[in-house]
Design a protein around this motif. Structure first.
Motif, PDB file in Angstrom:
ATOM      1  N   UNK A 103       0.822  -1.211   0.000  1.00 38.08           N
ATOM      2  CA  UNK A 103       0.000   0.000   0.000  1.00 38.08           C
ATOM      3  C   UNK A 103       0.852   1.256   0.000  1.00 38.08           C
ATOM      4  N   UNK A 104       1.913   1.234   0.802  1.00 40.51           N
ATOM      5  CA  UNK A 104       2.798   2.397   0.876  1.00 40.51           C
ATOM      6  C   UNK A 104       3.408   2.676  -0.505  1.00 40.51           C
ATOM      7  N   UNK A 105       3.935   1.629  -1.119  1.00 38.22           N
ATOM      8  CA  UNK A 105       4.578   1.789  -2.434  1.00 38.22           C
ATOM      9  C   UNK A 105       3.569   2.327  -3.460  1.00 38.22           C
ATOM     10  N   UNK A 106       2.379   1.749  -3.427  1.00 39.35           N
ATOM     11  CA  UNK A 106       1.380   2.107  -4.425  1.00 39.35           C
ATOM     12  C   UNK A 106       0.854   3.531  -4.242  1.00 39.35           C
ATOM     13  N   UNK A 107       0.507   3.867  -3.002  1.00 38.03           N
ATOM     14  CA  UNK A 107      -0.131   5.164  -2.791  1.00 38.03           C
ATOM     15  C   UNK A 107       0.845   6.323  -2.687  1.00 38.03           C
ATOM     16  N   UNK A 108       2.128   6.031  -2.579  1.00 34.03           N
ATOM     17  CA  UNK A 108       3.117   7.106  -2.624  1.00 34.03           C
ATOM     18  C   UNK A 108       3.813   7.138  -3.981  1.00 34.03           C
ATOM     19  N   UNK A 109       3.299   6.321  -4.914  1.00 36.00           N
ATOM     20  CA  UNK A 109       3.898   6.269  -6.258  1.00 36.00           C
ATOM     21  C   UNK A 109       5.396   6.087  -6.200  1.00 36.00           C
ATOM     22  N   UNK A 110       5.824   5.152  -5.389  1.00 35.15           N
ATOM     23  CA  UNK A 110       7.268   4.944  -5.246  1.00 35.15           C
ATOM     24  C   UNK A 110       7.799   4.116  -6.409  1.00 35.15           C
ATOM     25  N   UNK A 111       9.034   4.468  -6.826  1.00 32.43           N
ATOM     26  CA  UNK A 111       9.641   3.677  -7.875  1.00 32.43           C
ATOM     27  C   UNK A 111      10.788   2.878  -7.273  1.00 32.43           C
ATOM     28  N   UNK A 112      10.758   1.606  -7.405  1.00 35.23           N
ATOM     29  CA  UNK A 112      11.807   0.693  -6.914  1.00 35.23           C
ATOM     30  C   UNK A 112      12.387   1.148  -5.570  1.00 35.23           C
ATOM     31  N   UNK A 113      11.537   1.209  -4.542  1.00 36.39           N
ATOM     32  CA  UNK A 113      12.042   1.717  -3.268  1.00 36.39           C
ATOM     33  C   UNK A 113      13.043   0.760  -2.638  1.00 36.39           C
ATOM     34  N   UNK A 114      13.916   1.379  -1.876  1.00 36.68           N
ATOM     35  CA  UNK A 114      14.869   0.647  -1.079  1.00 36.68           C
ATOM     36  C   UNK A 114      14.171   0.335   0.243  1.00 36.68           C
ATOM     37  N   UNK A 115      13.920  -0.933   0.515  1.00 44.81           N
ATOM     38  CA  UNK A 115      13.203  -1.269   1.750  1.00 44.81           C
ATOM     39  C   UNK A 115      14.192  -1.726   2.804  1.00 44.81           C
ATOM     40  N   UNK A 116      14.262  -0.987   3.889  1.00 45.69           N
ATOM     41  CA  UNK A 116      15.193  -1.337   4.960  1.00 45.69           C
ATOM     42  C   UNK A 116      14.377  -1.769   6.168  1.00 45.69           C
ATOM     43  N   UNK A 117      14.547  -3.044   6.512  1.00 43.00           N
ATOM     44  CA  UNK A 117      13.654  -3.632   7.501  1.00 43.00           C
ATOM     45  C   UNK A 117      14.462  -4.279   8.616  1.00 43.00           C
ATOM     46  N   UNK A 118      14.199  -3.876   9.822  1.00 41.28           N
ATOM     47  CA  UNK A 118      14.810  -4.523  10.981  1.00 41.28           C
ATOM     48  C   UNK A 118      13.830  -5.573  11.502  1.00 41.28           C
ATOM     49  N   UNK A 119      14.320  -6.584  12.137  1.00 41.59           N
ATOM     50  CA  UNK A 119      13.430  -7.603  12.695  1.00 41.59           C
ATOM     51  C   UNK A 119      12.465  -6.975  13.696  1.00 41.59           C
ATOM     52  N   UNK A 120      11.228  -7.453  13.638  1.00 43.70           N
ATOM     53  CA  UNK A 120      10.226  -6.929  14.567  1.00 43.70           C
ATOM     54  C   UNK A 120      10.203  -7.725  15.864  1.00 43.70           C
ATOM     55  N   UNK A 121      11.041  -8.769  15.931  1.00 43.63           N
ATOM     56  CA  UNK A 121      11.052  -9.561  17.166  1.00 43.63           C
ATOM     57  C   UNK A 121      11.563  -8.712  18.319  1.00 43.63           C
ATOM     58  N   UNK A 122      10.845  -8.787  19.422  1.00 46.92           N
ATOM     59  CA  UNK A 122      11.249  -8.048  20.617  1.00 46.92           C
ATOM     60  C   UNK A 122      11.554  -9.078  21.701  1.00 46.92           C
ATOM     61  N   UNK A 123      12.838  -9.449  21.800  1.00 45.68           N
ATOM     62  CA  UNK A 123      13.211 -10.561  22.695  1.00 45.68           C
ATOM     63  C   UNK A 123      12.796 -10.336  24.148  1.00 45.68           C
ATOM     64  N   UNK A 124      12.677  -9.072  24.551  1.00 40.00           N
ATOM     65  CA  UNK A 124      12.360  -8.826  25.960  1.00 40.00           C
ATOM     66  C   UNK A 124      10.860  -8.763  26.242  1.00 40.00           C
ATOM     67  N   UNK A 125      10.036  -9.036  25.246  1.00 41.56           N
ATOM     68  CA  UNK A 125       8.592  -9.086  25.493  1.00 41.56           C
ATOM     69  C   UNK A 125       8.134 -10.528  25.657  1.00 41.56           C
TER      70      UNK A 125
END
Length: 478
Positions: free
Chosen positions: A180-202
DNA sequence: CGCACTAGTTATAAAACTAGTGCGGTGCTTTATT
């Protein structure tokens, strides 16, 4: 150009947090970038640092006026004065002076509604924009389709402004949100930088109970015997008020928070929670965005959230300091019906849409047609948005699809409460992350989560009980 | 939609039924004219 030197001289930090440098390098190369970084990683640095290094204006689209004000204040605090927000808090003179002095501004904060106004689009599109930042970009997906359609119009502005480099920032995005983000912001070949969402202390717990009333009793016991600070998320304003009252009678320092309260009160309560004067907040999903409190020990859900993304976001507000913290979800069989009603009814139903169309044909205005068809103001805005590009039948088809999507998201949460395997793995699977390494303290299904570490020494230290009017005066005096 | 709650009903009353009602989230916007 030495990034670390810039970081040191402008912000006083010695090194980057995980993910920041990669995002900043991508932005400096003028790539479209999506940064999915867990809360507390310092997302605003990702546009502030490159913004300082690049020529032109950094335009930051922000979902909440209060968030804009916070950001402006925090940027000012570090010595950058070329910053302003453009929103309805400003008087017309103030607004005019921002527009007149626009060339002296480096960072401009604005809402999607404001940026979509034709006069504003016209004005802003002519400016040299170095980066267009969309903060809390999951709002496009979470709010755009049924609540704030101007989130879906951001692409129009971006096109008008000649496709400046885009930076979308968020803490939680599954594949769907990302699309949705890519589509509605008309992004072209975005660089996606993703950190793990795991929260070991939860630690994750699903607590199944027999009856609705058991939840109140469970919460009473829980808040008396375990430590905060914490947030209880409830599904309605009424429940927030009632539960708060019950728990206050137990001597717990708790306040309610929802959109039905006055802005001033909401502010005060949030402040008191931040300073520790209040230990617990009992809130609807209005609470949380932009609240930076590190030592939240528990986030307890009294009801099912609407999606796994929403749950990860809300539960993720616990334990930003890295200390062990608990995410608990209370569940009574059939709870999903309540959530289902809410999510299914914010879009007008077929008979309302047809009624609306008939009224329009008979010459009624948009506003009165919506009113006559019994469509809420939000519903009418949404309807109007889709009617710009769809026929009545097209809109109905669209609504059917949107409702189906919402049901799918709810299904994730139903699967979560019914899961017979690791809850952490279950949650992460929604974000296409595989099971993490085994944590010592994991979840109620693994059987490794125990809450002994949460036990407090009996009753809260400060059981001073105030009458409602005293409470009110105390709040006013602060 | 479906649950929680209330009021009314019922073989003297009490407890247990039935029918009817109420409820359920998130935020931006706002520039007049006598």
């Amino acid at each position: 150009m030495d990034l670390h030197q810039e970081l040191k001289s402008r912000f006083g930090f010695n090194h980057f947090r995980p993910g920041q440098e990669e995002v900043i390098l991508s932005v400096l190369k003028r790539n479209d970038t999506i940064a999915i970084l867990p809360t507390g990683v310092g997302k605003s640095l990702c546009y502030q640092l490159p913004g300082e290094m690049m020529d032109g204006l950094v335009l930051v689209v922000s979902p909440l006026v209060s968030l804009m004000e916070d950001q402006v204040a925090s940027i000012r605090k570090r010595g950058e004065k070329r910053v302003a927000a453009l929103n309805s808090f400003l008087s017309s003179e103030e607004r005019k002076s921002v527009l007149d002095e626009i060339h002296k501004i480096k960072f401009l904060f604005i809402s999607p509604e404001m940026i979509s106004r034709p006069d504003m689009t016209n004005f802003l599109m002519k400016l040299p924009i170095s980066i267009l930042v969309v903060d809390e970009a999951h709002c496009i997906s979470q709010w755009g389709f049924d609540f704030r359609p101007d989130y879906l119009r951001l692409g129009e502005f971006i096109r008008s402004a000649g496709n400046p480099p885009i930076l979308a920032l968020t803490a939680t995005a599954d594949a769907r949100v990302e699309t949705d983000i890519i589509r509605y912001l008309h992004m072209s070949k975005p660089n996606v930088i993703r950190q793990s969402l795991d929260r070991p202390n939860l630690t994750y717990t699903v607590q199944q109970l027999e009856m609705e009333a058991d939840k109140t009793a469970w919460l009473k016991e829980r808040l008396i015997t375990t430590k905060g600070p914490g947030i209880i998320y409830v599904a309605s304003r009424k429940r927030a008020e009632e539960l708060t009252r019950v728990l206050q009678q137990e001597g717990i320092a708790i306040a309610s928070y929802h959109a039905g309260k006055e802005a001033g009160d909401r502010n005060i309560i949030q402040q008191q929670f931040l300073t520790g004067e209040i230990t617990w907040i009992c809130a609807t999903n209005a609470f949380g965005m932009g609240v930076h409190k590190d030592n939240i020990r528990q986030v307890i859900h009294d009801q099912l959230p609407q999606s796994a993304a929403a749950y990860v976001q809300e539960a993720g507000r616990a334990g930003r300091d890295g200390e062990l913290s608990a995410a608990v979800l209370l569940y009574v069989m059939g709870d999903e019906q309540k959530v289902r009603f809410i999510v299914q009814h914010d879009l007008p139903d077929e008979s309302q849409v047809r009624h609306f169309a008939a009224m329009r044909t008979s010459g009624q205005s948009i506003e009165s047609s919506a009113e006559l068809a019994g469509i809420s103001e939000t519903g009418s805005r949404i309807l109007r948005y889709y009617l710009e590009t769809h026929s009545i039948d097209g809109v109905l088809k669209m609504f059917t699809k949107l409702k189906y999507d919402k049901e799918e998201k709810l299904r994730q949460m139903i699967a979560y409460v019914q899961a017979d395997s690791c809850l952490r793995a279950q949650l992460l699977s929604y974000f296409d992350e595989s099971s993490p390494l085994k944590h010592d303290m994991c979840c109620s299904v693994c059987g490794t989560a125990n809450d002994e570490w949460l036990l407090s020494n009996g009753r809260p230290a400060n059981p001073r009980r105030l009458l409602p009017w005293q409470e009110r005066i105390r709040l006013l005096l602060c």
